[in-house]
Design an enzyme around this catalytic site. Structure first.
Site, PDB file in Angstrom:
ATOM      1  N   HIS A   1       0.874  -1.173   0.084  1.00  0.00           N
ATOM      2  CA  HIS A   1      -0.029   0.055  -0.085  1.00  0.00           C
ATOM      3  C   HIS A   1       0.903   1.201   0.052  1.00  0.00           C
ATOM      4  O   HIS A   1       0.696   2.054  -0.601  1.00  0.00           O
ATOM      5  CB  HIS A   1      -0.956   0.122   0.895  1.00  0.00           C
TER       6      HIS A   1
ATOM      7  N   TYR B   1       1.695   5.433  -2.470  1.00  0.00           N
ATOM      8  CA  TYR B   1       2.022   6.660  -2.065  1.00  0.00           C
ATOM      9  C   TYR B   1       3.402   6.937  -2.612  1.00  0.00           C
ATOM     10  O   TYR B   1       3.526   7.992  -2.877  1.00  0.00           O
ATOM     11  CB  TYR B   1       1.860   6.689  -0.459  1.00  0.00           C
TER      12      TYR B   1
ATOM     13  N   HIS C   1      -9.342   0.547 -11.471  1.00  0.00           N
ATOM     14  CA  HIS C   1      -9.306   1.593 -10.328  1.00  0.00           C
ATOM     15  C   HIS C   1      -7.676   2.057 -10.457  1.00  0.00           C
ATOM     16  O   HIS C   1      -7.385   3.305 -10.592  1.00  0.00           O
ATOM     17  CB  HIS C   1      -9.400   1.023  -8.967  1.00  0.00           C
ATOM     18  N   PHE C   2      -6.891   1.209 -10.589  1.00  0.00           N
ATOM     19  CA  PHE C   2      -5.593   1.495 -10.528  1.00  0.00           C
ATOM     20  C   PHE C   2      -4.982   1.932 -12.126  1.00  0.00           C
ATOM     21  O   PHE C   2      -3.705   2.808 -12.154  1.00  0.00           O
ATOM     22  CB  PHE C   2      -4.576   0.806 -10.030  1.00  0.00           C
ATOM     23  N   HIS C   3      -5.642   2.025 -13.093  1.00  0.00           N
ATOM     24  CA  HIS C   3      -5.180   2.372 -14.234  1.00  0.00           C
ATOM     25  C   HIS C   3      -5.828   3.870 -14.184  1.00  0.00           C
ATOM     26  O   HIS C   3      -5.325   4.700 -14.972  1.00  0.00           O
ATOM     27  CB  HIS C   3      -5.830   1.642 -15.611  1.00  0.00           C
TER      28      HIS C   3
ATOM     29  N   ARG D   1     -10.156 -10.280 -12.358  1.00  0.00           N
ATOM     30  CA  ARG D   1      -8.918  -9.560 -12.778  1.00  0.00           C
ATOM     31  C   ARG D   1      -7.889 -10.577 -13.120  1.00  0.00           C
ATOM     32  O   ARG D   1      -8.099 -12.025 -12.913  1.00  0.00           O
ATOM     33  CB  ARG D   1      -8.311  -8.643 -11.776  1.00  0.00           C
ATOM     34  N   ARG D   2      -6.867 -10.175 -13.578  1.00  0.00           N
ATOM     35  CA  ARG D   2      -5.723 -11.276 -14.006  1.00  0.00           C
ATOM     36  C   ARG D   2      -6.100 -12.565 -14.711  1.00  0.00           C
ATOM     37  O   ARG D   2      -5.638 -13.698 -14.296  1.00  0.00           O
ATOM     38  CB  ARG D   2      -4.991 -11.560 -12.735  1.00  0.00           C
TER      39      ARG D   2
HETATM   40  C1  HEM Z   1      -1.237   1.381 -23.542  1.00  0.00           C
HETATM   41  C2  HEM Z   1      -1.437   1.286 -22.049  1.00  0.00           C
HETATM   42  C3  HEM Z   1      -2.088   0.380 -21.123  1.00  0.00           C
HETATM   43  C4  HEM Z   1      -2.832  -0.612 -21.366  1.00  0.00           C
HETATM   44  C5  HEM Z   1      -3.604  -1.273 -22.754  1.00  0.00           C
HETATM   45  C6  HEM Z   1      -3.032  -1.583 -20.179  1.00  0.00           C
HETATM   46  C7  HEM Z   1      -3.726  -2.709 -20.015  1.00  0.00           C
HETATM   47  C8  HEM Z   1      -3.574  -3.488 -18.887  1.00  0.00           C
HETATM   48  C9  HEM Z   1      -4.648  -4.593 -18.630  1.00  0.00           C
HETATM   49  C10 HEM Z   1      -5.709  -5.148 -19.700  1.00  0.00           C
HETATM   50  C11 HEM Z   1      -4.478  -5.121 -17.329  1.00  0.00           C
HETATM   51  C12 HEM Z   1      -4.916  -6.269 -16.865  1.00  0.00           C
HETATM   52  C13 HEM Z   1      -5.029  -7.438 -17.409  1.00  0.00           C
HETATM   53  C14 HEM Z   1      -5.497  -8.542 -16.529  1.00  0.00           C
HETATM   54  O1  HEM Z   1      -5.713  -8.434 -15.262  1.00  0.00           O
HETATM   55  O2  HEM Z   1      -5.722  -9.582 -16.960  1.00  0.00           O
HETATM   56  C15 HEM Z   1      -3.259  -4.451 -16.902  1.00  0.00           C
HETATM   57  C16 HEM Z   1      -2.764  -4.682 -15.585  1.00  0.00           C
HETATM   58  C17 HEM Z   1      -1.878  -3.699 -15.074  1.00  0.00           C
HETATM   59  N1  HEM Z   1      -1.332  -2.426 -15.502  1.00  0.00           N
HETATM   60 FE1  HEM Z   1      -1.724  -1.920 -17.433  1.00  0.00          FE
HETATM   61  N2  HEM Z   1      -2.063  -0.918 -19.303  1.00  0.00           N
HETATM   62  C18 HEM Z   1      -1.530   0.232 -19.715  1.00  0.00           C
HETATM   63  C19 HEM Z   1      -0.578   0.970 -19.084  1.00  0.00           C
HETATM   64  C20 HEM Z   1      -0.473   0.941 -17.960  1.00  0.00           C
HETATM   65  C21 HEM Z   1       0.569   1.658 -17.151  1.00  0.00           C
HETATM   66  C22 HEM Z   1       1.116   3.119 -17.596  1.00  0.00           C
HETATM   67  C23 HEM Z   1       0.808   1.297 -16.012  1.00  0.00           C
HETATM   68  C24 HEM Z   1       1.834   1.834 -14.671  1.00  0.00           C
HETATM   69  C25 HEM Z   1       2.246   3.069 -14.909  1.00  0.00           C
HETATM   70  C26 HEM Z   1      -0.051  -0.011 -15.806  1.00  0.00           C
HETATM   71  C27 HEM Z   1       0.096  -0.885 -14.966  1.00  0.00           C
HETATM   72  C28 HEM Z   1      -0.388  -2.040 -14.558  1.00  0.00           C
HETATM   73  C29 HEM Z   1      -0.348  -2.923 -13.712  1.00  0.00           C
HETATM   74  C30 HEM Z   1       0.561  -2.792 -12.437  1.00  0.00           C
HETATM   75  C31 HEM Z   1      -1.291  -3.967 -13.897  1.00  0.00           C
HETATM   76  C32 HEM Z   1      -1.425  -5.265 -12.947  1.00  0.00           C
HETATM   77  C33 HEM Z   1      -0.895  -6.462 -13.210  1.00  0.00           C
HETATM   78  C34 HEM Z   1      -1.327  -7.671 -12.690  1.00  0.00           C
HETATM   79  O3  HEM Z   1      -2.466  -7.694 -12.112  1.00  0.00           O
HETATM   80  O4  HEM Z   1      -0.233  -8.586 -12.186  1.00  0.00           O
HETATM   81  N3  HEM Z   1      -0.715  -0.244 -17.204  1.00  0.00           N
HETATM   82  N4  HEM Z   1      -2.946  -3.241 -17.924  1.00  0.00           N
HETATM   83 CU   LIG Z   2      -4.008   0.037  -0.454  1.00  0.00          CU
END
Ligand code: HEM
Ligand SMILES: [Cu+2]
Ligand SMILES: [Cu+2]
Lengths: 551, 158
Positions: A225, A229, A376-378, A441-442
Site C-alpha cells: 500500500h 503513495y 481503479h489503478f489505471h 482480474r488477471r
Molecule cells: C497502453 C496502455 C496500457 C494498457 C492497454 C494496459 C492494459 C492493462 C490490462 C488489460 C491489464 C489487466 C490484465 C488482467 O488483469 O488480466 C493491466 C494490468 C496492469 N497494468 Fe496496465 N495498461 C496500460 C498502461 C499501464 C501503465 C502506464 C501502468 C503503470 C504505470 C500500468 C500498470 C498495470 C499494472 C500494475 C497491472 C497489474 C498487473 C497484474 O495484475 O499483475 N498499465 N494493464
Molecule cells: Cu492500498
C-alpha cells in the site's frame, strides 16, 4: 518565506544521473505499453498470442515493468533533479552513491527480466507464494529495492548538507518532500525485503523447504500500500510546488504542504490489511482498525485538493479574473506543463472515490480481485500519476539535456494527454463496469464453459481492447516526444519551475522538520497496527507450503 | 500554523463525513455481522482430502446450527470440487473452502461471496441464496496457466 535558491539550473553532472534513470523508465514504458495492448487484445477473444507465448508471461512483464520499474526509475530520477535543483548540487560522494544505486537497480531489473522472459518467473508482479519463481528473479528484485535505497541515501546526503549549511531553517520544500518520500519508501520496503530475503530467496534456493504463506502476504502488503503513495507523492510534489509557478501563481501554504506530506507518511504504512480483507487467518477487528487508519489519508488528500484549487483561483484572480469561476479561463490551458498534469488531477477525483469503496470492508467483497480493481489503478497510477510524470518530463527532460520544448512538441503533448484520457475512459470505464458484474482480474480470455454470466462480460472486454488500442497510440506519442526532448529538440534553456510562497505567508514551524518525531510516530503506528496480528499469525500458523510451478 | 477559514470548514466537513462513514462500516461489520471472511481455522494443505469436512465436498444439510446447509469446496490448480452443485432457494448456507496447493480465489459472480483461499487456512462465509438462477464460480486470484479455466457452478432452484 521563499527559500533562496542559489542553484537555478541542475548541475550537468547531476543531470546525467537523472537522465540515466529516465532512459530506463521510458524503455520500460515502451515495452510495458506494448504488453498492455496485447493483454487487451487477447482478452477481447479475437486475438491469440503467437509462438506459444503465455498471457500470464505477458502480464508479468507488464506489471513488473510498469508497476515497479518505470515508477521507481522515474521517481528516483525526478527526485535527484529536484534535490539537486533546490538543495544544491550533489557532492561527488553523493553523486557516486546515486550512480551506484542506479546500476544496482538496473542490474536487478535485467536479472528479473531475464527470468521472466525465460518463463521461469511467471508469477506476476506480486509474486505470491507458494508460486515459486527462479531464485535469480527474487535476487533481481532485491537488487532493485537495495539500489533504490542507495539512490535515496544520495538524496538524503544532499539534503543533510543543505541543513548543515543553513542551521535553524526549514529545508527547501521540494527537497523536503523528496526526502519524505524516500523515508516512506525505505520504511515500507523493509517489509518486502524481509519477505524476499528471509522467505522466498532461501526457499527458492532450496535452503528451506516451506514458507508461511500468510506471513509472506502480510509482509508484501505492508509494502504494497505505501508503494502506491511512493508513486503518488512525486506527483503531489509537482502539483504543490511546480504547477503554481507554471500558472504564474504562488504556493498556497508551505506549512500545510509539509504537514500533508507528513500525514501521508504516517497513514500510508500501517494499513496493508485493507488488501487482505477477504483473507482467512486475520482477525476482523484488526482488519477494521487498519481500515480506519486507511481512511485517515483522506485528511491530507482533502488538504491537497483544497490547496490545488486555492492556488488556481488565486492565480486567476491575480490576473484579473472576475466572478465565481472566471479564474478557470485564466489558466494556461495551452501549456502542456499545466494541462497534462491537470487531466491527471481531474482523474484523481473518481479514482479517489473508487479507492474509498475498495477500502471499505463490505464493499470490497463485491469488487475484490475483480477487473474493477484493475480499472481503479489505471486511473490512479496509469492516469493521475503517469500523466503528471509526463507533464514533468516536458520541462525536466529539456532542462536536463539543455534543449527546449518547442511549440510543436507542446501541441503534441496536449494531444497525447487527450488521447490517453479518451483511451483510459474506455478501458478503465469498462473495467469498472465489468468488475461490478463479477468478472475476475488477471485472467486471459475465457467463456467459462459457456456460462451465461461470462458471456455478458465479453462486450466490456471488447471495449477494453478499443481503449487499449487508443492508449497504445498515446504510448507511441509520448515516446516520440521523449526522444525528441532527449536527443533532437533545439538547444536552449528550459526552466525548472519551482513555486514560491506568497510574501505575506508566515514562517514555517520547525516542528515539521523534526524527523525523529515523525519517524517515531510512524513506527509507533506500525507497531500498533501489526504487532498483535503478527504474533497471532505466527502462533496459529499451519504447516508451511512447498513451492509450486503451475505455469 | 495558519489555516484559511474555508479550509477549516472544508476539513471539518471532511472529518465529519469520515466519522459517519467509518461508523457505518463499523456498525455494519460488528453489530449487523457483515464481517469480511476471516476464519481462523487451519488445516494441513497436504492432508485436505483426509480432513473433515473436506473429505466430503459438496452440499450437506446440517441440524442445530444457525445455518441450514454447509457447502464444502476444495480448490486445486485448476479446478474446484464439486464442479457443480444445486442449492435449494432460500437456504441459509455456510460456504467452507480451502486449497490443496497455491492461493486461489472463490468468487460467486453476482453475489457477495468472494474470498481468498490460502494453503493451510479454511475460508468461510455464510449467506442466504434468495434468488433463483445459475451462478458462476470463478477463481479470481492468479494460480497458474489454467487460472482462467478454473470455475464451478451453483444452481439455485426451488
Ligand atoms: C497502453 C496502455 C496500457 C494498457 C492497454 C494496459 C492494459 C492493462 C490490462 C488489460 C491489464 C489487466 C490484465 C488482467 O488483469 O488480466 C493491466 C494490468 C496492469 N497494468 Fe496496465 N495498461 C496500460 C498502461 C499501464 C501503465 C502506464 C501502468 C503503470 C504505470 C500500468 C500498470 C498495470 C499494472 C500494475 C497491472 C497489474 C498487473 C497484474 O495484475 O499483475 N498499465 N494493464
Ligand atoms: Cu492500498
Ligand atoms: Cu486462479
Amino acid at each position: 518565506m521563499p527559500s533562496i535558491n542559489s542553484t537555478i539550473k541542475v548541475d550537468s553532472r547531476d543531470a546525467k544521473l537523472s537522465m540515466a534513470h529516465f532512459y530506463v523508465a521510458f524503455a520500460a514504458l515502451a515495452i510495458g505499453g506494448l504488453m498492455g495492448l496485447l493483454q487487451t487484445l487477447v482478452r477481447s477473444g479475437k486475438f491469440e498470442l503467437p509462438g506459444g507465448i503465455g498471457y500470464y508471461q505477458v502480464l508479468t512483464v507488464h506489471g513488473v515493468l510498469l508497476g515497479l520499474v518505470l515508477t521507481t526509475f522515474f521517481i528516483m530520477g525526478f527526485q535527484h533533479a529536484a534535490v539537486s535543483r533546490t538543495a544544491g548540487t550533489h557532492s561527488d560522494k553523493a553523486r557516486l552513491t546515486g550512480w551506484i544505486g542506479f546500476w544496482v537497480m538496473t542490474l536487478g531489473t535485467v536479472m528479473a527480466a531475464a527470468m521472466v522472459l525465460m518463463n521461469k518467473a511467471t508469477v506476476l508482479y506480486t509474486f505470491y507464494a507458494p508460486l515459486q519463481a527462479h531464485w535469480i528473479f527474487y535476487l533481481g528484485l532485491t537488487f532493485v529495492v537495495v539500489g533504490s535505497w542507495i539512490d535515496g541515501i544520495a538524496q538524503i546526503m544532499t539534503y543533510a548538507k543543505w541543513k548543515k549549511n543553513n542551521p535553524g531553517k526549514p529545508g527547501p520544500l521540494l527537497s523536503f518532500m523528496a526526502v519524505i518520500n524516500t523515508v516512506l519508501w525505505i520504511i515500507c520496503t523493509i517489509g518486502v525485503a524481509a519477505e524476499v530475503l528471509f522467505q522466498l530467496l532461501p526457499w527458492s534456493l532450496g535452503l528451506i523447504d516451506r514458507v508461511d504463506v500468510l506471513v509472506s502476504r502480510t509482509l508484501f502488503w505492508y509494502f504494497g500500500h505505501p508503494l502506491v503513495y511512493f508513486w503518488l507523492l512525486p506527483a503531489y510534489m509537482a502539483w504543490y510546488v511546480v504547477i503554481p509557478k507554471v500558472i504564474g501563481g504562488k504556493i498556497f501554504s508551505d506549512s500545510l504542504a509539509r504537514l500533508s506530506f507528513i500525514l501521508f507518511l504516517l497513514f500510508s504504512i500501517p494499513v496493508g490489511f485493507h488488501h487482505q480483507l477477504t483473507e482467512p487467518g486475520i482477525d476482523p477487528a484488526w482488519k477494521f482498525i487498519q481500515v480506519i487508519l486507511t481512511f485517515l489519508v483522506i485528511i491530507p488528500s482533502l488538504m491537497t485538493a483544497f490547496a490545488m484549487f486555492a492556488t488556481f483561483e488565486s492565480a486567476g484572480r491575480a490576473k484579473g479574473a472576475k466572478g465565481m469561476f472566471g479564474w478557470v479561463k485564466k489558466l494556461p490551458w495551452n501549456d502542456a506543463r499545466f494541462t497534462v498534469p491537470f487531466i491527471g488531477m481531474a482523474a484523481f477525483i473518481p479514482a479517489g472515490a473508487g479507492g474509498i469503496i475498495n477500502a471499505s470492508n463490505q464493499m470490497d467483497q463485491v469488487v475484490h480481485n475483480t477487473i474493477w480493481i484493475t480499472g481503479h489503478f489505471h486511473l490512479t497510477l496509469a492516469t493521475s500519476v503517469v500523466l503528471t510524470f509526463f507533464g514533468i518530463s516536458y520541462w525536466l527532460i529539456p532542462h536536463l539535456t539543455g534543449r527546449k520544448l518547442t511549440k510543436k512538441m507542446n501541441k503534441l503533448a496536449l494531444i497525447q494527454a487527450w488521447v490517453w484520457f479518451i483511451g483510459m475512459a474506455f478501458m478503465s470505464g469498462s473495467m469498472h463496469a465489468e468488475g461490478l458484474l463479477g468478472a475476475p482480474r488477471r485472467s486471459a480470455f475465457s467463456t467459462y464453459m459457456g456460462a451465461k454470466q461470462a458471456a455478458e462480460w465479453i462486450p466490456y472486454q471488447i471495449a477494453q481492447a478499443v481503449g487499449g488500442t487508443i492508449l497504445f497510440i498515446g504510448i507511441i506519442l509520448i515516446l516520440i516526444i521523449f526522444i525528441n526532448l532527449a536527443f533532437f529538440a533545439p538547444k536552449g534553456e528550459e526552466e525548472f519551475p519551482v513555486g514560491e510562497q506568497a510574501e505575506n505567508a508566515e514562517a514555517t514551524p520547525m516542528v515539521l522538520e523534526n524527523w525523529k518525531l515523525w519517524i517515531g510516530i510512524s513506527i509507533v503506528l506500525i507497531l500498533f497496527a501489526y504487532t498483535i496480528p503478527f504474533i497471532d499469525m505466527i502462533q496459529n500458523a499451519p504447516i508451511g507450503s512447498k513451492g509450486f510451478k503451475t505455469w | 500554523m495558519h489555516m484559511h477559514k474555508l479550509e477549516k470548514i472544508w476539513l471539518i466537513f471532511g472529518l465529519a463525513a469520515l466519522i459517519v462513514f467509518l461508523s457505518t462500516i463499523g456498525v455494519s461489520a460488528f453489530y449487523l455481522g457483515n464481517k469480511p471472511p476471516s476464519c481462523l481455522t487451519t488445516v494441513d494443505p497436504e492432508k485436505v482430502d483426509q480432513t473433515a469436512p473436506f473429505n466430503k465436498p459438496g452440499l450437506h444439510k446440517v441440524e442445530g446450527k444457525d445455518w441450514d446447509y454447509e457447502l464444502v469446496f476444495v480448490a486445486q490448480a485448476f479446478a474446484y470440487t464439486p464442479t457443480q452443485v444445486t442449492v435449494p432457494l432460500g437456504a441459509k448456507v455456510k460456504v467452507i473452502a480451502t486449497t490443496k496447493d497455491v492461493v486461489h480465489g472463490l468468487e460467486v459472480a453476482g453475489t457477495n461471496i468472494n474470498m481468498m483461499l490460502e494453503p493451510g487456512y479454511v475460508s468461510e462465509y455464510t449467506t442466504t441464496f434468495d434468488k433463483e438462477g445459475e451462478y458462476l464460480i470463478v477463481c479470481n486470484e492468479y494460480c497458474g496457466t489454467g487460472h482462467h479455466l478454473m470455475s464451478s457452478k451453483i444452481e439455485v432452484k426451488k
